[in-house]
Scaffold this motif. Structure first.
Motif, PDB file in Angstrom:
ATOM      1  N   UNK A   1       0.810  -1.222  -0.056  1.00  0.00           N
ATOM      2  CA  UNK A   1      -0.065  -0.072   0.080  1.00  0.00           C
ATOM      3  C   UNK A   1       0.781   1.277  -0.102  1.00  0.00           C
ATOM      4  N   UNK A   2       2.172   1.429   0.678  1.00  0.00           N
ATOM      5  CA  UNK A   2       2.913   2.264   0.629  1.00  0.00           C
ATOM      6  C   UNK A   2       3.631   2.605  -0.554  1.00  0.00           C
ATOM      7  N   UNK A   3       3.822   1.734  -1.279  1.00  0.00           N
ATOM      8  CA  UNK A   3       4.602   1.454  -2.385  1.00  0.00           C
ATOM      9  C   UNK A   3       3.515   2.029  -3.732  1.00  0.00           C
ATOM     10  N   UNK A   4       2.182   1.672  -3.506  1.00  0.00           N
ATOM     11  CA  UNK A   4       1.224   1.982  -4.252  1.00  0.00           C
ATOM     12  C   UNK A   4       0.879   3.401  -4.161  1.00  0.00           C
ATOM     13  N   UNK A   5       0.996   3.901  -3.055  1.00  0.00           N
ATOM     14  CA  UNK A   5       0.951   5.331  -2.629  1.00  0.00           C
ATOM     15  C   UNK A   5       1.901   6.336  -3.349  1.00  0.00           C
ATOM     16  N   UNK A   6       3.128   5.819  -3.130  1.00  0.00           N
ATOM     17  CA  UNK A   6       4.304   6.545  -3.749  1.00  0.00           C
ATOM     18  C   UNK A   6       4.498   6.507  -5.014  1.00  0.00           C
ATOM     19  N   UNK A   7       4.044   5.407  -5.761  1.00  0.00           N
ATOM     20  CA  UNK A   7       4.050   5.385  -7.427  1.00  0.00           C
ATOM     21  C   UNK A   7       2.832   6.063  -7.798  1.00  0.00           C
ATOM     22  N   UNK A   8       1.952   5.767  -7.112  1.00  0.00           N
ATOM     23  CA  UNK A   8       0.600   6.605  -7.718  1.00  0.00           C
ATOM     24  C   UNK A   8       0.638   8.063  -7.447  1.00  0.00           C
ATOM     25  N   UNK A   9       1.425   8.512  -6.534  1.00  0.00           N
ATOM     26  CA  UNK A   9       1.403   9.963  -6.193  1.00  0.00           C
ATOM     27  C   UNK A   9       2.471  10.346  -7.670  1.00  0.00           C
ATOM     28  N   UNK A  10       3.253   9.787  -7.840  1.00  0.00           N
ATOM     29  CA  UNK A  10       4.294  10.127  -8.862  1.00  0.00           C
ATOM     30  C   UNK A  10       3.656  10.234 -10.156  1.00  0.00           C
ATOM     31  N   UNK A  11       2.832   9.147 -10.348  1.00  0.00           N
ATOM     32  CA  UNK A  11       2.094   9.085 -11.763  1.00  0.00           C
ATOM     33  C   UNK A  11       1.228  10.047 -11.982  1.00  0.00           C
ATOM     34  N   UNK A  12       0.214  10.507 -10.665  1.00  0.00           N
ATOM     35  CA  UNK A  12      -0.490  11.325 -10.766  1.00  0.00           C
ATOM     36  C   UNK A  12       0.034  12.650 -11.196  1.00  0.00           C
ATOM     37  N   UNK A  13       1.116  12.975 -10.609  1.00  0.00           N
ATOM     38  CA  UNK A  13       1.860  14.369 -10.870  1.00  0.00           C
ATOM     39  C   UNK A  13       2.130  14.571 -12.273  1.00  0.00           C
TER      40      UNK A  13
ATOM     41  N   UNK B   1       0.221  12.975 -14.543  1.00  0.00           N
ATOM     42  CA  UNK B   1      -0.803  12.911 -15.269  1.00  0.00           C
ATOM     43  C   UNK B   1      -0.911  11.556 -16.054  1.00  0.00           C
ATOM     44  N   UNK B   2      -0.498  10.535 -15.426  1.00  0.00           N
ATOM     45  CA  UNK B   2      -0.313   9.245 -16.128  1.00  0.00           C
ATOM     46  C   UNK B   2      -0.978   8.119 -15.284  1.00  0.00           C
ATOM     47  N   UNK B   3      -1.485   8.462 -14.188  1.00  0.00           N
ATOM     48  CA  UNK B   3      -1.633   7.492 -13.253  1.00  0.00           C
ATOM     49  C   UNK B   3      -2.805   6.658 -13.829  1.00  0.00           C
ATOM     50  N   UNK B   4      -2.886   5.186 -13.977  1.00  0.00           N
ATOM     51  CA  UNK B   4      -3.678   4.407 -14.588  1.00  0.00           C
ATOM     52  C   UNK B   4      -4.868   4.055 -13.458  1.00  0.00           C
ATOM     53  N   UNK B   5      -4.959   4.599 -12.426  1.00  0.00           N
ATOM     54  CA  UNK B   5      -6.019   4.224 -11.458  1.00  0.00           C
ATOM     55  C   UNK B   5      -6.538   5.318 -10.845  1.00  0.00           C
ATOM     56  N   UNK B   6      -7.770   5.417 -10.247  1.00  0.00           N
ATOM     57  CA  UNK B   6      -8.187   6.378  -9.574  1.00  0.00           C
ATOM     58  C   UNK B   6      -9.373   5.801  -8.779  1.00  0.00           C
ATOM     59  N   UNK B   7      -9.087   6.009  -7.225  1.00  0.00           N
ATOM     60  CA  UNK B   7     -10.004   5.400  -6.505  1.00  0.00           C
ATOM     61  C   UNK B   7     -10.819   6.305  -5.950  1.00  0.00           C
ATOM     62  N   UNK B   8     -10.771   7.416  -6.168  1.00  0.00           N
ATOM     63  CA  UNK B   8     -11.630   8.657  -5.405  1.00  0.00           C
ATOM     64  C   UNK B   8     -13.011   8.311  -5.341  1.00  0.00           C
ATOM     65  N   UNK B   9     -13.779   7.561  -6.333  1.00  0.00           N
ATOM     66  CA  UNK B   9     -15.158   7.471  -6.315  1.00  0.00           C
ATOM     67  C   UNK B   9     -15.575   6.178  -5.481  1.00  0.00           C
ATOM     68  N   UNK B  10     -14.566   5.796  -4.814  1.00  0.00           N
ATOM     69  CA  UNK B  10     -14.777   4.585  -3.801  1.00  0.00           C
ATOM     70  C   UNK B  10     -14.580   4.927  -2.481  1.00  0.00           C
ATOM     71  N   UNK B  11     -15.056   4.105  -1.630  1.00  0.00           N
ATOM     72  CA  UNK B  11     -15.068   3.904   0.002  1.00  0.00           C
ATOM     73  C   UNK B  11     -13.615   3.675   0.127  1.00  0.00           C
TER      74      UNK B  11
ATOM     75  N   UNK C   1      -6.747   9.859  -0.891  1.00  0.00           N
ATOM     76  CA  UNK C   1      -6.390  10.654  -2.139  1.00  0.00           C
ATOM     77  C   UNK C   1      -6.602   9.971  -3.448  1.00  0.00           C
ATOM     78  N   UNK C   2      -7.495   9.155  -3.503  1.00  0.00           N
ATOM     79  CA  UNK C   2      -7.780   8.543  -4.633  1.00  0.00           C
ATOM     80  C   UNK C   2      -6.568   7.461  -5.116  1.00  0.00           C
TER      81      UNK C   2
END
Length: 128
Positions: free
Chosen positions: A74-86, A88-98, A102-103
């Motif tokens: 989960x920590x790795x997903x958060x780090x890589x997701x944050x970098x990919x989001x910055x 603008x190439x993050x392939x996932x977005x969980x913001x619509x889920x419970x 930070x999605x």
């Protein structure tokens, strides 16, 4: 090390295709369409960075090991997701889920990540 990187990447992508394909059942998509991103191959390949934890944690109970692996993944997903989001190439977005942070990560996926970590651990001890 390169061989294990490639194996982790391939196995991770396969698990993701299976996971997203099974999720298709929730929407009654019996074609079981699934998807992933090429980014995920490299992200799963980064499991090589937690190999020292596999060696240290192995004497512990599998539930505790799974909890450790889920936390690290989960920590790795958060780090890589944050970098990919910055970028603008993050392939996932969980913001619509419970239960998202930070999605970028879903806390309710922790049991699945624990299982994934245990699978990666097994692979490590087979191919090391």
């Amino acid at each position: 090390m390169i061989i294990r990187f490639l194996i982790y990447g391939a196995v991770g992508c396969l698990m993701e295709v299976l996971w997203t394909g099974l999720h298709a059942l929730r929407s009654k998509n019996f074609k079981l369409n699934s998807n992933t991103s090429l980014w995920m191959f490299f992200i799963y390949g980064c499991v090589i960075f937690i190999e020292p934890v596999f060696r240290l944690a192995y004497p512990l109970n599998f539930i505790l090991r799974g909890l450790i692996y889920a936390t690290l993944i989960l920590a790795g997903e958060f780090l890589t997701g944050t970098a990919l989001k910055r970028a603008d190439v993050c392939p996932w977005d969980y913001s619509a889920t419970r239960y998202h942070v930070k999605g970028i990560v879903r806390i309710d996926y922790a049991p699945a990540w624990a299982l994934a970590g245990l699978i990666f651990e097994r692979i490590y001890f087979i191919v090391k």
